[in-house]
Scaffold this active site. Structure first.
Site, PDB file in Angstrom:
ATOM      1  N   GLU A 147      -2.440   2.959   3.509  1.00  0.00           N
ATOM      2  CA  GLU A 147      -1.139   3.743   3.299  1.00  0.00           C
ATOM      3  C   GLU A 147      -0.350   4.069   4.643  1.00  0.00           C
ATOM      4  O   GLU A 147       0.694   4.225   4.493  1.00  0.00           O
ATOM      5  CB  GLU A 147      -1.516   5.360   2.954  1.00  0.00           C
ATOM      6  CG  GLU A 147      -0.931   6.177   1.739  1.00  0.00           C
ATOM      7  CD  GLU A 147      -1.636   7.184   1.057  1.00  0.00           C
ATOM      8  OE1 GLU A 147      -2.263   7.864   2.015  1.00  0.00           O
ATOM      9  OE2 GLU A 147      -1.690   7.406   0.089  1.00  0.00           O
TER      10      GLU A 147
ATOM     11  N   HIS B 261     -24.553 -11.137  -0.798  1.00  0.00           N
ATOM     12  CA  HIS B 261     -24.871 -11.423  -1.932  1.00  0.00           C
ATOM     13  C   HIS B 261     -23.655 -11.485  -2.911  1.00  0.00           C
ATOM     14  O   HIS B 261     -24.019 -11.250  -4.251  1.00  0.00           O
ATOM     15  CB  HIS B 261     -26.154 -11.000  -2.419  1.00  0.00           C
ATOM     16  CG  HIS B 261     -27.267 -11.326  -1.603  1.00  0.00           C
ATOM     17  ND1 HIS B 261     -27.895 -12.329  -1.831  1.00  0.00           N
ATOM     18  CD2 HIS B 261     -27.892 -10.424  -0.763  1.00  0.00           C
ATOM     19  CE1 HIS B 261     -28.892 -12.301  -1.049  1.00  0.00           C
ATOM     20  NE2 HIS B 261     -28.960 -11.362  -0.299  1.00  0.00           N
TER      21      HIS B 261
ATOM     22  N   LYS C 238       4.116   9.330  -9.388  1.00  0.00           N
ATOM     23  CA  LYS C 238       3.898  11.131  -9.600  1.00  0.00           C
ATOM     24  C   LYS C 238       4.882  11.575 -10.609  1.00  0.00           C
ATOM     25  O   LYS C 238       4.414  12.418 -11.342  1.00  0.00           O
ATOM     26  CB  LYS C 238       3.923  11.667  -8.182  1.00  0.00           C
ATOM     27  CG  LYS C 238       2.923  11.619  -7.270  1.00  0.00           C
ATOM     28  CD  LYS C 238       2.979  12.442  -6.217  1.00  0.00           C
ATOM     29  CE  LYS C 238       1.870  11.967  -4.972  1.00  0.00           C
ATOM     30  NZ  LYS C 238       2.189  12.688  -3.878  1.00  0.00           N
TER      31      LYS C 238
END
Lengths: 436, 436
Positions: free
Chosen positions: B285, B306, B420
């Site tokens: 950010e 792994h 938003k």
């Protein structure tokens, strides 16, 4: 027919300033044709056992009594294993929820060798009511054997040595190995890990199915969902009608044409967070070789809108996005601010938590698309064993086809051997090594 | 002096086929000089409140009675918030362990709005013994308000409406906001979120400190560790002697010279998994804007050997690596195979789980370096509040300096506003939107 619940909107991945040209997509899809044909042939001749799993039930029958005994007897079940021996089970168990539900054991997937974590787990278990499942394909994985050696003395002390057989189950390949030798020495039953199914492709085998069944899930339904996806993909006359081929073509096409080197899988469903980690191994280990591959990134909607979305939207244009939405509209508790509520919050009026999750997913997908980022959305009308099985098979096929398009072997992982050997030599005291 | 516990081996990041040339490093370090000077000036004139936090104690004093009351009264504490309002607290609380220890509440960080997760959590809580902490800098975060509206009715029903004041605490900026208005309406106490400290830089403020203190951690020690790193960095006459400046110069230099577009933070310590997620937000950010930035990737050692190591070693050369090692040699339970053990396992003879973790970390670091990948290792002799505080400050400074080197504003996140607004409009029913 499962694609009723798994409809993909790939359009935004093709158009827009950051998308793929029709020509590049057509080229990649054409190249996927032989890959699909190869999968068809492999299903016919049985050379890829993964493709035969959806039609099997004998191996599930072998799991059933173990799962039933564990469910009856234990409050906690510890699953030892790492990588592909653990991530599939984790992805499935997450579907069953957190284990607070009555009448079934809590599952603990121990996939690391952190002594602090191990100590905390042991301290919280009643070992007289704890069962163990140890999974290692080769039977020689250092981490899994170490976990076993670390926990067995405590388990024996709590339960009495003679009783180990009913408390421990091993899944490993046939043939001699340290894990099988240990199991035989201690009278512990072994289930066979299919030698033809690598760890990261083993989620639908007993490796995933046994923990899933202990968690109370319907393993046959998982396979039915996987079968539906497999059938549709292999029946498609045109690769564009086989969603896994389309997905692979988009990924590889975007890498070639747009240098899209990262692929973000972002489910707006907490129960799919472990699924995204499973996918992260599948994609990375299958494709990351010979300098090829793209980096898989697991993200969580809506949380990562407050963490990664700034970078996704406004950082380098090097990512493609797969959002997974579950239809949650109207679900969950009310978030209505009430009559005394703030005017600024009127948009929450009459809404539920599920409405908010739904709106977040739609808004993020739309915003990524509007800003020209390659994105596809997988919409799930429900999330159950059948749908999860469909998702798992979809991404395994997509990964295999992408490997074919990149010209790499999807099934090996040669690069990790060097550090394994080095770690053993450090432990054996053969070399001190400079401590970096 | 904290760098006794935080020594970095940056050498491999500079040399080797994938490393940074001395010239490019020198250029980046020179550019970091003005950035360090800017930080010095900002500490002097108080224009960057983050830098003043290590010297403060008044705000911790305000947290202390709340933490004490919560610890005394509650079995569970639910922390509502998302992004920077949650990740710092999660990173700190992980240091205290899983909450099985006697005498302190279990902490539950609710950072998503998944109705299923929410329902499962609520069903498992005794709400008569549950405290709430709601954190939102702006006081208008939709997710946090929704979480609060979803849980308050249940809490009131369990506890009696008159008693809400002692059960709920809010942290938000001074000045009017929906969250503050709600708190005032219900008689709930508010602590001030410093308006000059953005969420992703707030871990050392009350946002992180209050949950940490509820978990039983020493917030003053956290700040002492942070102060030591800050002091050393700002005292350095040469940027090469300021580890955060060196780290930023390596990242930005590698991006420019080698197109290294991804940065992997891989702690070999489970308790630092949440710290890596905190870092992932901080880096993404702060830097991901104007087309700039690199992608932060959180990985877990040894597990991801792994899962991701194959890609890291043999995939595209587009990553730099920061491994964090804790000295665990000799720690934890024995993993000795015993006298009847398999010859193939002799390398485990006399070893502990901590030895294995240690060997894995060393082997992976060495293998990445041998293969010419840019890597640095941060070695921790111990992990406590002081060391974690040092790590947090190190990476905040490194991120701020990297932003300066990239020419972006570390403190804003303008791109996320669009989605938003769109989500609110969907919820308000103003637009239907096409459902992607």
């Amino acid at each position: 027919m499962l694609y009723e619940h798994l409809s993909e909107t790939c359009l935004a991945a093709r158009i827009g300033e950051g998308g793929l040209s029709d020509e590049a997509l057509a080229r990649a899809l054409e190249a996927a044709g032989p890959s699909l044909a190869g999968l068809r042939a492999a299903r016919e001749d049985g050379s890829l056992p993964l493709l035969g799993l959806p039609g099997r039930s004998d191996d599930l029958a072998a799991c059933r009594p173990v799962a039933a005994a564990y469910r009856e007897r234990f409050a906690d079940v510890v699953v030892l294993g790492t990588g592909g021996s653990s991530l599939g089970g984790q992805a499935l168990a997450a579907l069953a929820g957190g284990g607070a539900a009555a009448g079934r054991p809590r599952l603990h997937f121990v996939d690391n060798v952190d002594p602090e974590t191990f100590g905390t787990l042991l301290a919280g278990l009643d070992l007289t009511r704890t069962g163990l499942l140890a999974v290692s394909k080769s039977g020689g994985t250092a981490e899994t054997l170490a976990q076993l050696f670390a926990i067995l003395p405590a388990l024996e002390a709590a339960a009495g040595a003679g009783d180990l057989a009913g408390r421990v189950t091993v899944i490993t390949e046939p043939g001699p190995s340290p894990l099988r030798a240990l199991a035989e020495r201690r009278g512990v039953p072994c289930l066979d890990h299919d030698p033809g199914i690598g760890g990261r492709f083993s989620v639908l085998s007993n490796v995933g199915a046994l923990p899933a069944m202990i968690a109370g899930l319907d393993a046959a339904a998982l396979r039915a969902g996987a079968a539906a996806v497999l059938d549709q993909a292999l029946a498609a006359a045109d690769p564009a009608d086989a969603p896994p081929a389309l997905g692979a073509a988009l990924s590889v096409g975007l890498l070639g044409e747009r240098r899209i080197s990262q692929t973000v899988l972002m489910p707006y469903v907490d129960r799919l967070a472990a699924f995204a980690l499973w996918y992260r191994q599948l994609w990375a280990e299958s494709l990351g070789k010979d300098g090829a591959g793209t980096t898989p990134i697991d993200a969580r909607g809506a949380v990562d809108q407050h963490s990664q979305l700034q970078l996704y939207l406004a950082g380098p244009r090097d990512k493609m996005f797969t959002l997974v939405r579950l239809d949650t509209a109207g679900a969950g508790p009310s978030i209505d601010p009430g009559p005394a509520g703030d005017e600024a919050l009127s948009y929450l009026k009459g809404r539920t938590l599920g409405d908010l999750m739904d709106a977040m997913a739609r808004a993020t997908a739309e915003t990524l698309a509007r800003n020209g980022h390659p994105i596809r959305v997988i919409r799930l009308a429900r999330l159950d064993e059948e749908v999860l099985g469909a998702l798992l098979m979809h991404f395994m096929l997509e990964t295999i086809i992408a490997a074919d398009l990149l010209g790499v072997n999807a099934y090996d992982q040669p690069a990790v051997e060097e550090s394994k050997v080095l770690a053993r030599r450090y432990l054996a005291g053969e070399i001190q090594g400079r401590a970096p």
